[in-house]
Every structure is written in structure tokens, then in C-alpha cells.
Write an enzyme that holds these catalytic residues in place. Structure first.
Site, PDB file in Angstrom:
ATOM      1  N   ILE A 210      48.515  49.746  44.893  1.00 58.98           N
ATOM      2  CA  ILE A 210      47.191  50.182  45.352  1.00 58.98           C
ATOM      3  C   ILE A 210      46.878  49.585  46.717  1.00 58.98           C
ATOM      4  CG2 ILE A 210      44.715  50.010  44.863  1.00 58.98           C
ATOM      5  CD1 ILE A 210      45.464  50.238  41.863  1.00 58.98           C
TER       6      ILE A 210
ATOM      7  N   ASP B  73      48.980  38.190  50.543  1.00 69.20           N
ATOM      8  CA  ASP B  73      49.655  38.288  49.261  1.00 69.20           C
ATOM      9  C   ASP B  73      50.847  37.347  49.312  1.00 69.20           C
ATOM     10  OD1 ASP B  73      51.159  38.946  46.980  1.00 69.20           O
ATOM     11  OD2 ASP B  73      50.434  41.011  46.987  1.00 69.20           O
TER      12      ASP B  73
ATOM     13  N   ARG C  14      39.401  43.910  39.719  1.00 68.44           N
ATOM     14  CA  ARG C  14      38.733  43.440  38.512  1.00 68.44           C
ATOM     15  C   ARG C  14      37.552  42.568  38.914  1.00 68.44           C
ATOM     16  NH1 ARG C  14      41.040  46.996  36.459  1.00 68.44           N
ATOM     17  NH2 ARG C  14      42.369  46.992  34.581  1.00 68.44           N
TER      18      ARG C  14
ATOM     19  N   GLU D 119      31.050  44.336  32.047  1.00 69.37           N
ATOM     20  CA  GLU D 119      30.848  45.787  32.118  1.00 69.37           C
ATOM     21  C   GLU D 119      30.545  46.352  30.734  1.00 69.37           C
ATOM     22  OE1 GLU D 119      34.372  47.418  33.921  1.00 69.37           O
ATOM     23  OE2 GLU D 119      34.115  46.270  35.767  1.00 69.37           O
TER      24      GLU D 119
ATOM     25  N   HIS E 273      33.120  51.381  37.586  1.00 65.99           N
ATOM     26  CA  HIS E 273      34.550  51.265  37.278  1.00 65.99           C
ATOM     27  C   HIS E 273      35.173  52.657  37.108  1.00 65.99           C
ATOM     28  CE1 HIS E 273      37.696  48.351  35.346  1.00 65.99           C
ATOM     29  NE2 HIS E 273      38.278  49.267  36.095  1.00 65.99           N
TER      30      HIS E 273
ATOM     31  N   ALA F 221      39.493  55.227  39.175  1.00 64.63           N
ATOM     32  CA  ALA F 221      40.622  56.017  38.663  1.00 64.63           C
ATOM     33  C   ALA F 221      40.170  57.138  37.739  1.00 64.63           C
ATOM     34  CB  ALA F 221      41.604  55.108  37.928  1.00 64.63           C
TER      35      ALA F 221
END
Length: 324
Positions: A153, A172, A234, A263, A282, A285
Site C-alpha cells: 500500500i 521503513d 490502523r 471503532e 474505515h 478498502a
């Protein structure tokens, strides 16, 4: 001998069709996606598919599954799996790979544009009868986008942000500098170094013990007062209490959040009172075409796992494949 595949919920129809093509696999769908139902089904499971974020596949549940050979998640996140427990048992965990990377990346860009162009705020103003033609929006061109997490992603977010003529910086620790450089971007040596130069901070990393609370008070303090933070990963990766404090004090310019710590959020959540926040439930997707791709990818992974021929690229703990 047939294998039993346990699903916490039914996959979208294309995925169920893929599973139905195999007459040697018995599919069991839980009556409800609860820990109790999963606990009851696991002793007979050769494979398990966790469709949504709940319930969790914990170490004690894994111990109740002596026949378990593969675990799958219909999505990119896997924070509801005890990965070390699976690894100790030699059980591979497969995600849906690239199936939802494009749509989540598009959602990240939507949140960035909504913040940059003040879209939701201007829409509300016009509906109230105002016509606020004033400066205040910004261009993405020549701004710096820090992508936190350069997985499937994160890579797609970087590609799309670069198409808006943004400068891309990546943080990263698991991705070598040369890999980022090959894509035409810069890797920050530390999160702090990346935060200090970023105009947009886009969180796209997995939730793990090392990333829980990663964007906390000190990280937010390192950001420019004109910078925005976007989260499509997240909720717990961002310390919400620290974020609310930074937004209230205008220590950062705004936030675009598709995910929250809890959530759904409580009705009096302090983020709701802030005008420099864009929220979505959320749903990055939640696109039918993406869900169908995820369903098929998950079904293919489950069947391949039962057959002992999983694609290494979609396995979270690929070291278990080396021991098979």
C-alpha cells in the site's frame, strides 16, 4: 481425504465460488464471527480464514487447532493474528497481497486532497448559505509526502503522490535504501528526520508492538505546524490523545483518518469537535471491486495453503515455508 476450511464469515461471492470449485475442501462458515464460535470450530480446522478484523486468532485458540495448516486474512492487516504463535507451529499466515493496495492508496490521496483543498469544510459552508471564496487551500505540487511503511500500500501511495509532483520520502527500516532509490524516492534514516521535512505524513505500516503509538506526542511535535497527518493503516499507530492535543493547539494543520483507536468511536469523541479533521469509517478498502479481488485472492491462498504451495510473497512469516 477432504480438508476442512473454517471461515469467520462468508467471503464475497467470487471468493465463495472459487472455494466451491474444490470438491475436496469442506467449507464451514461460523454462525457468527465470535471468539466462542471460532473456539468451537477450530479443532476440526485444516485452514482458517479471518474475513474481517474480529475475532482474533490468539495463541490459545491456535493451540486448539491441532490440524491447522494455513491461516488467511481477507485484507492487508493482520493485527488480529498471533503471528509468533503461528510461526512456532509452522503455520503460514497469508494476506490478500496487492488486492486492495490500489483502492487504499486512492483513499489516502482522497484524504490528502480533502485536507489540502478544504473540501468537506467548504461543502458544509456552501450548504449553510455561505460562499467563502478566500485563500486557505494549498497545492500538493512541490510539497513533501512522508510515507510511513513502504509495503504494497505504501508503494502505491508514493506512486500516486508523485503523480501530483510531490517529493516522496519513505521511512521503513525493513526496506533497503537502494530499493527506495530505485523507485526514485528518498529514504529517511529515522522517523524524526522524515517528520521534520514532511508536509504530509501518510501512515501505511502494519500495526505491531513496534508501531503501536508510533505517531505520538514527540512525533507530532517534530512535524511542521503546516503539516498534515493521514492514517489509512490502523488507528492505534497514532496516539489519539496526543493527536487531539496537537490539533486543538494548531501544532499541526490537520488530520485525515480512515481508522481510529476504537471503532466505532464513542459519540462524544473529541475529534468530532475539530474543524481541521476529515474522518471516514474505515472504508478505504470498502469498494465492491476491491472486495471481490480480496475474496478471490484469499480463497486462492487458502486452497494453496492446504495444498502446500503458497506464494511466498503473500506470507507474513515466510520462514515457516523453509521448514516444510
Amino acid at each position: 481425504m477432504s480438508a476442512t476450511l473454517v471461515l469467520t464469515e462468508a467471503l464475497p461471492e467470487p471468493g465463495m465460488r472459487t472455494l466451491a470449485s474444490r470438491g475436496d475442501v469442506a467449507v464451514r462458515i461460523l454462525a457468527e464471527p465470535t471468539t466462542a464460535a471460532l473456539r468451537e470450530a477450530l479443532p476440526a480446522a485444516d485452514g482458517v480464514v479471518m474475513v474481517m478484523e474480529q475475532p482474533a486468532l490468539t495463541a490459545d485458540l491456535i493451540e486448539r487447532a491441532p490440524r491447522l495448516r494455513v491461516a488467511c486474512r481477507m485484507g492487508a492487516g493482520y493485527d488480529n493474528f498471533d503471528v509468533p504463535a503461528l510461526t512456532r507451529r509452522g503455520i503460514p499466515l497469508a494476506t490478500a497481497g496487492n488486492a486492495n493496495a490500489d483502492t487504499v492508496a486512492e483513499h489516502a490521496l482522497y484524504l490528502m486532497l480533502a485536507l489540502a483543498k478544504r473540501g468537506p469544510a467548504l461543502d458544509r459552508a456552501v450548504r449553510r448559505g455561505a460562499w467563502p471564496r478566500a485563500f486557505g487551500s494549498i497545492e500538493l505540487r512541490d510539497l513533501t509526502c512522508l510515507v510511513v511503511g513502504y509495503g504494497r500500500i505504501g508503494r502505491q501511495i508514493a506512486r500516486r503522490a508523485a503523480a501530483f509532483a510531490m517529493r516522496i520520502v519513505v521511512v521503513d527500516p525493513d526496506v533497503p535504501v537502494e530499493v527506495v532509490a530505485r523507485d526514485g524516492y528518498t529514504r529517511a534514516e529515522t522517523l524524526d528526520a522524515g517528520l521534520r521535512q514532511a508536509d504530509f505524513v501518510v501512515v501505511a505500516c502494519a500495526l505491531a508492538p513496534s508501531t503501536r503509538g508510533l505517531i505520538g506526542a514527540s512525533a507530532l511535535a517534530a512535524m511542521k505546524p503546516t503539516a498534515f497527518v493521514v492514517n489509512v493503516a490502523r488507528g492505534p499507530i497514532i496516539d489519539e490523545q496526543a493527536l487531539v492535543a496537537a490539533l486543538r493547539a494548531r501544532r499541526i494543520a490537520g488530520a485525515g483518518l480512515d481508522v481510529l483507536e476504537a471503532e466505532p468511536p464513542r459519540p462524544d469523541h473529541p475529534l468530532f469537535a475539530l474543524d481541521n479533521v476529515v474522518l471516514t469509517p474505515h472504508t478505504a478498502a470498502y469498494i465492491r471491486t476491491a472486495f471481490d479481488r480480496m475474496a478471490v485472492a484469499t480463497a486462492v491462498n487458502a486452497l494453496a495453503g492446504l495444498d502446500g504451495r503458497l506464494d511466498r510473497d503473500v506470507v507474513v512469516n515466510p520462514e515457516v515455508l523453509d521448514n516444510r
